[in-house]
Design a protein around this motif. Structure first.
Motif, PDB file in Angstrom:
ATOM      1  N   PRO A   7       1.253  33.637  46.579  1.00 63.67           N
ATOM      2  CA  PRO A   7       2.059  34.023  45.810  1.00 63.67           C
ATOM      3  C   PRO A   7       2.206  35.042  45.324  1.00 63.67           C
ATOM      4  O   PRO A   7       1.564  36.191  45.245  1.00 63.67           O
ATOM      5  N   TYR A   8       3.472  35.490  44.573  1.00 66.61           N
ATOM      6  CA  TYR A   8       3.997  36.734  44.033  1.00 66.61           C
ATOM      7  C   TYR A   8       3.470  36.543  42.578  1.00 66.61           C
ATOM      8  O   TYR A   8       4.281  35.805  41.849  1.00 66.61           O
ATOM      9  N   ILE A   9       2.492  37.253  42.280  1.00 67.70           N
ATOM     10  CA  ILE A   9       1.985  37.185  40.653  1.00 67.70           C
ATOM     11  C   ILE A   9       2.515  38.189  40.176  1.00 67.70           C
ATOM     12  O   ILE A   9       2.224  39.437  40.410  1.00 67.70           O
ATOM     13  N   GLU A  10       2.997  37.951  39.001  1.00 69.49           N
ATOM     14  CA  GLU A  10       3.779  39.181  38.130  1.00 69.49           C
ATOM     15  C   GLU A  10       2.905  39.005  36.988  1.00 69.49           C
ATOM     16  O   GLU A  10       3.058  37.998  35.996  1.00 69.49           O
ATOM     17  N   ILE A  11       1.978  39.972  36.472  1.00 69.87           N
ATOM     18  CA  ILE A  11       1.478  39.927  35.134  1.00 69.87           C
ATOM     19  C   ILE A  11       2.442  40.396  34.004  1.00 69.87           C
ATOM     20  O   ILE A  11       2.615  41.600  34.201  1.00 69.87           O
ATOM     21  N   ARG A 175       5.003  36.121  49.060  1.00 65.40           N
ATOM     22  CA  ARG A 175       6.373  35.329  48.658  1.00 65.40           C
ATOM     23  C   ARG A 175       7.041  36.154  47.707  1.00 65.40           C
ATOM     24  O   ARG A 175       6.905  35.775  46.588  1.00 65.40           O
ATOM     25  N   TYR A 176       7.788  37.129  48.119  1.00 68.86           N
ATOM     26  CA  TYR A 176       8.671  37.870  47.120  1.00 68.86           C
ATOM     27  C   TYR A 176       9.763  37.083  46.685  1.00 68.86           C
ATOM     28  O   TYR A 176      10.508  36.545  47.598  1.00 68.86           O
ATOM     29  N   PRO A 177       9.916  36.946  45.433  1.00 68.57           N
ATOM     30  CA  PRO A 177      11.169  36.220  45.039  1.00 68.57           C
ATOM     31  C   PRO A 177      12.736  36.719  45.343  1.00 68.57           C
ATOM     32  O   PRO A 177      12.590  38.071  45.295  1.00 68.57           O
ATOM     33  N   VAL A 178      13.601  35.857  45.757  1.00 71.22           N
ATOM     34  CA  VAL A 178      15.034  36.317  45.993  1.00 71.22           C
ATOM     35  C   VAL A 178      15.850  35.712  44.962  1.00 71.22           C
ATOM     36  O   VAL A 178      15.856  34.434  44.842  1.00 71.22           O
ATOM     37  N   GLY A 179      16.459  36.764  43.914  1.00 68.14           N
ATOM     38  CA  GLY A 179      17.541  35.930  43.015  1.00 68.14           C
ATOM     39  C   GLY A 179      16.613  35.099  41.910  1.00 68.14           C
ATOM     40  O   GLY A 179      15.499  35.428  41.737  1.00 68.14           O
ATOM     41  N   VAL A 185      11.254  35.669  50.290  1.00 74.53           N
ATOM     42  CA  VAL A 185      10.895  36.073  51.599  1.00 74.53           C
ATOM     43  C   VAL A 185       9.697  36.602  51.808  1.00 74.53           C
ATOM     44  O   VAL A 185       8.814  36.933  50.901  1.00 74.53           O
ATOM     45  N   GLY A 186       9.023  36.418  52.970  1.00 74.93           N
ATOM     46  CA  GLY A 186       7.792  36.995  53.195  1.00 74.93           C
ATOM     47  C   GLY A 186       7.686  38.391  53.503  1.00 74.93           C
ATOM     48  O   GLY A 186       8.537  38.987  54.198  1.00 74.93           O
ATOM     49  N   ARG A 187       6.788  39.101  52.714  1.00 76.00           N
ATOM     50  CA  ARG A 187       6.815  40.483  52.921  1.00 76.00           C
ATOM     51  C   ARG A 187       5.310  40.990  52.878  1.00 76.00           C
ATOM     52  O   ARG A 187       4.427  40.595  51.970  1.00 76.00           O
ATOM     53  N   PHE A 188       5.068  42.124  53.535  1.00 70.72           N
ATOM     54  CA  PHE A 188       3.386  42.528  53.307  1.00 70.72           C
ATOM     55  C   PHE A 188       3.646  43.304  52.038  1.00 70.72           C
ATOM     56  O   PHE A 188       4.345  44.152  51.588  1.00 70.72           O
ATOM     57  N   ASP A 189       2.303  42.994  51.490  1.00 74.28           N
ATOM     58  CA  ASP A 189       2.012  43.835  50.105  1.00 74.28           C
ATOM     59  C   ASP A 189       0.926  44.783  50.086  1.00 74.28           C
ATOM     60  O   ASP A 189      -0.134  44.288  50.265  1.00 74.28           O
TER      61      ASP A 189
END
Length: 326
Positions: A7-11, A175-179, A185-189
């Motif tokens: 998941p895309y976690i945003e602190i 899982r980078y959010p879109v909109g 979209v899946g993206r390497f971090d």
């Protein structure tokens, strides 16, 4: 295929809006953009603090001067942050520097890991010539604690996702959010991957130190450089190109600036590993430039001999005193 699973976690940032009500200070604060505590800064600062504490403890175990160790850490860290921004600005954002040369002075706006390494080397060399002290024993102690500090630094990068990689449907993609919806979209971090890959190195360094704190000079520096350079070189092939997404990296001759720097880092690591293979004592050369080197083990042996002499003197039987003639 399962697709991206991370998941895309945003602190969230911790706002400090109450500072608006502090006399005098409130006049300097924009109510629309109050200051805040950012997760990136907290994690980086925590890494610097923990690394400094561990390095100081290691210096104590090797009988290095703790005040000199603290002074050395300050020079290295300060120069590292300056070099990190300069390298990032010049090699990753040259167009911005051309438009606004003052961007070089905005040290808080952008950092590069290899720029930090270069700045740290300059800081160490400057300390050497200014303090007239030999630096290799101090560098070795700092590098023995560096992987642990680096885990927190890269955790800061992962918290803000500032090293985006290429699009991917691999399970370990993020899982980078879109909109504003649930689309992604899946993206390497790359910041996250480097953080996770550094954890085993930090554990290995801790175990190695615990088993033998007095490994040969150059051991930890060489091991760190040779371990990091090939991993970073490989990971950068997964980075997004400049212009495709915010945070993408430019290419010079098909490689990122960090990949080119990896060649020098690997050569430096091999040099120090060769030094360690020669068995140079871990604290050889401690002392002022031009002076006789002080080896802590020899000092400890001398102290033990002096103590044995004192004990022998205390246990020796006293000669009887002659009676005075009356």
């Amino acid at each position: 295929m399962s697709g991206p699973l991370i998941p895309y976690i945003e602190i969230p940032e911790l706002p400090l809006a109450f500072l608006e009500h502090v006399p005098l200070l409130g006049q300097l604060i924009d109510p629309a953009k109050p200051p805040s505590i950012k997760p990136f800064g907290v994690l980086v600062a925590l890494g610097v603090y923990i690394g400094a504490v561990v390095a100081t403890r290691h210096a104590r175990e090797r009988r290095l001067d703790e005040r000199k160790m603290s002074d050395f850490i300050f020079w290295v860290v300060a120069a590292g942050f300056i070099g990190g921004h300069f390298f990032d600005a010049i090699f990753y954002h040259p167009q911005r520097v051309a438009r606004d040369p003052l961007y070089l002075l905005k040290l808080w706006d952008g950092l590069s890991s290899f720029g930090g390494f270069t700045g740290a080397l300059i800081g160490a060399a400057s300390w050497r010539f200014y303090r007239r002290e030999k630096i290799l024993p101090y560098c070795e102690v700092v590098n023995s604690a560096f992987p642990l500090a680096w885990v927190f630094g890269r955790a800061g990068c992962a918290s803000v996702h500032d090293h985006p990689g290429r699009l991917s449907d691999a399970w370990f993609a993020v899982r980078y959010p879109v909109g504003n919806g649930d689309d992604f979209v899946g993206r390497f971090d790359l910041g996250l991957y480097e953080c996770l890959l550094t954890i085993p190195l930090a554990i290995a360094f801790a175990v190695l130190w615990r088993r033998n704190p007095f490994r040969p000079l150059g051991f930890y520096t060489g091991l760190m450089c040779t371990a990091y350079a090939p991993v970073r070189f490989a990971l950068d092939f997964l980075r997004e190109r400049e212009g495709t997404v915010v945070g993408g990296d430019p290419r010079y001759g098909g490689l990122t600036p960090a990949q080119w720097a990896c060649f020098g880092l690997l050569a430096l690591g091999l040099y120090f590993l060769r030094m360690a293979a020669r068995g140079v004592p871990s604290n050889a050369g401690v002392g002022p430039l031009g002076g006789a080197p002080r080896v802590a083990d020899d000092d400890a042996a001398d102290d033990d001999e002096d103590e044995d002499d004192r004990d022998a003197g205390a246990e020796a039987p006293r000669a009887p005193r002659a009676k005075a003639n009356r």
